[in-house]
Motif scaffolding. Structure first.
Motif, PDB file in Angstrom:
ATOM      1  N   THR A 356      -1.251 -37.118 106.422  1.00  9.98           N
ATOM      2  CA  THR A 356      -2.157 -36.112 105.881  1.00  9.98           C
ATOM      3  C   THR A 356      -1.422 -35.227 104.888  1.00  9.98           C
ATOM      4  N   GLU A 389     -15.780 -29.479 112.744  1.00 12.98           N
ATOM      5  CA  GLU A 389     -14.599 -29.756 111.923  1.00 12.98           C
ATOM      6  C   GLU A 389     -14.415 -28.642 110.904  1.00 12.98           C
ATOM      7  N   ILE A 395      -6.701 -36.901 104.223  1.00 15.01           N
ATOM      8  CA  ILE A 395      -6.086 -38.111 104.769  1.00 15.01           C
ATOM      9  C   ILE A 395      -5.602 -38.989 103.613  1.00 15.01           C
ATOM     10  N   GLN A 398      -4.609 -43.917 106.966  1.00 14.06           N
ATOM     11  CA  GLN A 398      -5.109 -43.983 108.343  1.00 14.06           C
ATOM     12  C   GLN A 398      -5.213 -45.455 108.716  1.00 14.06           C
ATOM     13  N   GLU A 416     -13.916 -39.079 108.257  1.00 12.80           N
ATOM     14  CA  GLU A 416     -12.908 -38.673 109.252  1.00 12.80           C
ATOM     15  C   GLU A 416     -13.338 -39.164 110.626  1.00 12.80           C
ATOM     16  N   PHE A 428     -10.409 -35.369 113.915  1.00 10.50           N
ATOM     17  CA  PHE A 428     -10.371 -34.165 113.103  1.00 10.50           C
ATOM     18  C   PHE A 428     -11.386 -33.143 113.608  1.00 10.50           C
TER      19      PHE A 428
END
Length: 438
Positions: A356, A389, A395, A398, A416, A428
């Motif tokens: 991240t 969130e 990101i 991933q 996410e 997240f």
């Protein structure tokens, strides 16, 4: 169950000074010897810690979008033994989400109506006088069923300004409960997610004491006490059960955002919560069944976390045989790397492949609904979860399998999805409840 009366501190919009009023009122009532139960309407992570500091009693979120009637009842019942409840609203009084949730749209007005708590509307009157009454009357009449106690005028420029504004309120039939002069020092420090955390405030006790003194000088505290009403907690419902018997919970300035009703539910059901500090390079308790890394601000402490070898070694050892879960900042700390705002890359725990960046900032905000593809501690695949969130991180990588299908409040997919690898999972969004727990 509690039958304590209450009030809702709300406002026409964010930034009007309701948090200052909330904290000053909590402390003033506590100083009067009252047992005060604070609440926060909506999904805010930061305000409840300030409420605790002001009232000396844990604050809980009430959220009509994420929570069903049973959970709302169970959280309202945390006021047992209190003499008065004081709730702080989120955003403006009627601001919610686009689609109806478990009990409503998530507005402060819904919380006030459901609990029977009259609204004290904090109105920023800077730049207007009698016209402020027209706006306040609109809030009073937008939904006449919402109980209404009166208004507190904030950022009043002069005695003449106060007289003119109060005259307008009187004409509109609105009770003026106080008038706060404009003061530049009555603001809490902020940064990218809003207020700083309570644990980081340079002198929180002095600030809250100052707010209480200021309110006593300019607000009719007794009138607010007299205006308090309430329906009490309804019957039925329970707090969410614990995901394990012995839970190692990261707790420090980098990891602090866990909804209070979750931890209270864990403890109430007999689970043992074992706090530890990654920033102090502490490993999770080796006898824990589960390690839980909450959200927070790891991006502000990335260098220290990267150097916390005892913490990372203990975490990796635990993950070999037992579950580890991270939310938001905790999820970032479980990943391969975190890039700070200066663009420097810091190695994280490496239990997930997540990378991240806080350098590439993008605002992510809103309610989340998720259907699990894989287990999350305490929840089986297929479980439907509700959460929220709120972060600026992006990101970059991933590579692991997605943990869930995640959508916003309207059900629109968001990228996410969280991820998992072996015994390790992360999201997240901050978990509020599972739908079956409502």
């Amino acid at each position: 169950m509690s039958d304590a009366p209450g009030i809702m501190i709300s406002a026409p919009s964010s930034g009007t000074g309701k948090t200052t009023v909330m904290l000053g009122l909590l402390r003033a009532l506590a100083d009067d010897g009252m047992r005060v139960q604070p609440f926060k309407s909506g999904p805010d992570y930061i305000d409840p810690a300030f409420h605790l500091a002001a009232a000396g009693r844990a604050s809980f979120n009430l959220d009509t979008w994420a929570m069903g009637d049973g959970l709302l009842n169970a959280i309202a019942a945390q006021a047992k033994g209190a003499e008065i409840c004081v709730a702080e609203g989120s955003m403006g009084l009627y601001d919610g989400v686009a689609t109806r949730g478990q009990s409503g749209f998530g507005t402060s007005a819904e919380t006030a109506l459901r609990m029977g708590w009259p609204v004290v509307l904090v109105v920023d009157v800077s730049g207007q006088a009698q016209s402020a009454a027209a706006a306040a009357l609109g809030f009073r009449m937008y939904n006449p069923d919402v109980p209404f106690a009166g208004v507190i005028l904030n950022r009043v420029a002069s005695p003449r300004h106060e007289r003119l504004t109060a005259l307008g309120m009187e004409k509109a039939g609105l009770t003026v409960l106080g008038a706060l002069p404009r003061r530049g020092d009555l603001t809490l420090p902020e940064r990218h997610l809003g207020l700083i955390q309570a644990v980081e405030h340079p002198d929180l006790e002095a600030a809250i004491t100052g707010y209480a003194t200021f309110l006593r000088e300019h607000v009719d505290i007794d009138a607010i006490k007299s205006a308090a009403r309430g329906k009490g907690a309804g019957q039925g419902g329970r707090l969410p059960p614990p995901p394990a018997q012995r839970i190692a919970l990261a707790q420090d300035a980098a990891f602090s955002f866990t909804y209070p009703h979750l931890v209270e539910g864990w403890r109430a059901a007999g689970a043992e919560v074992l706090p530890f500090s990654p920033l102090a390079d502490e490993a999770p308790d080796p006898g824990a069944d589960l390690v839980w890394l909450p959200g927070g601000y790891p991006e502000l402490h990335a260098g220290r976390l990267a150097a916390a070898n005892t913490f990372r070694t203990g975490l990796r050892h635990h993950a070999e045989t037992r579950p580890v879960h991270g939310e938001c900042g905790g999820y970032m700390a479980l990943g391969a790397a975190l890039i700070d705002k200066e663009g420097q890359r810091h190695a994280m725990a490496g239990l997930l492949g997540l990378v991240t960046s806080y350098e590439k900032r993008k605002f992510h905000l809103g309610y989340r609904q998720a259907v699990l593809h894989a287990p999350l501690p305490g929840h089986a695949p297929g479980a439907r979860l509700r959460g929220h969130e709120y972060h600026y991180s992006t990101i970059l990588e991933q590579p692991d399998a997605p943990l869930a299908a995640v959508g916003d409040a309207d059900g629109n997919p968001v990228p996410e999805t969280g991820s998992y690898r072996g015994h390790v999972s992360g999201t997240f969004f901050h978990l509020i409840t599972a739908e079956e727990e409502a």
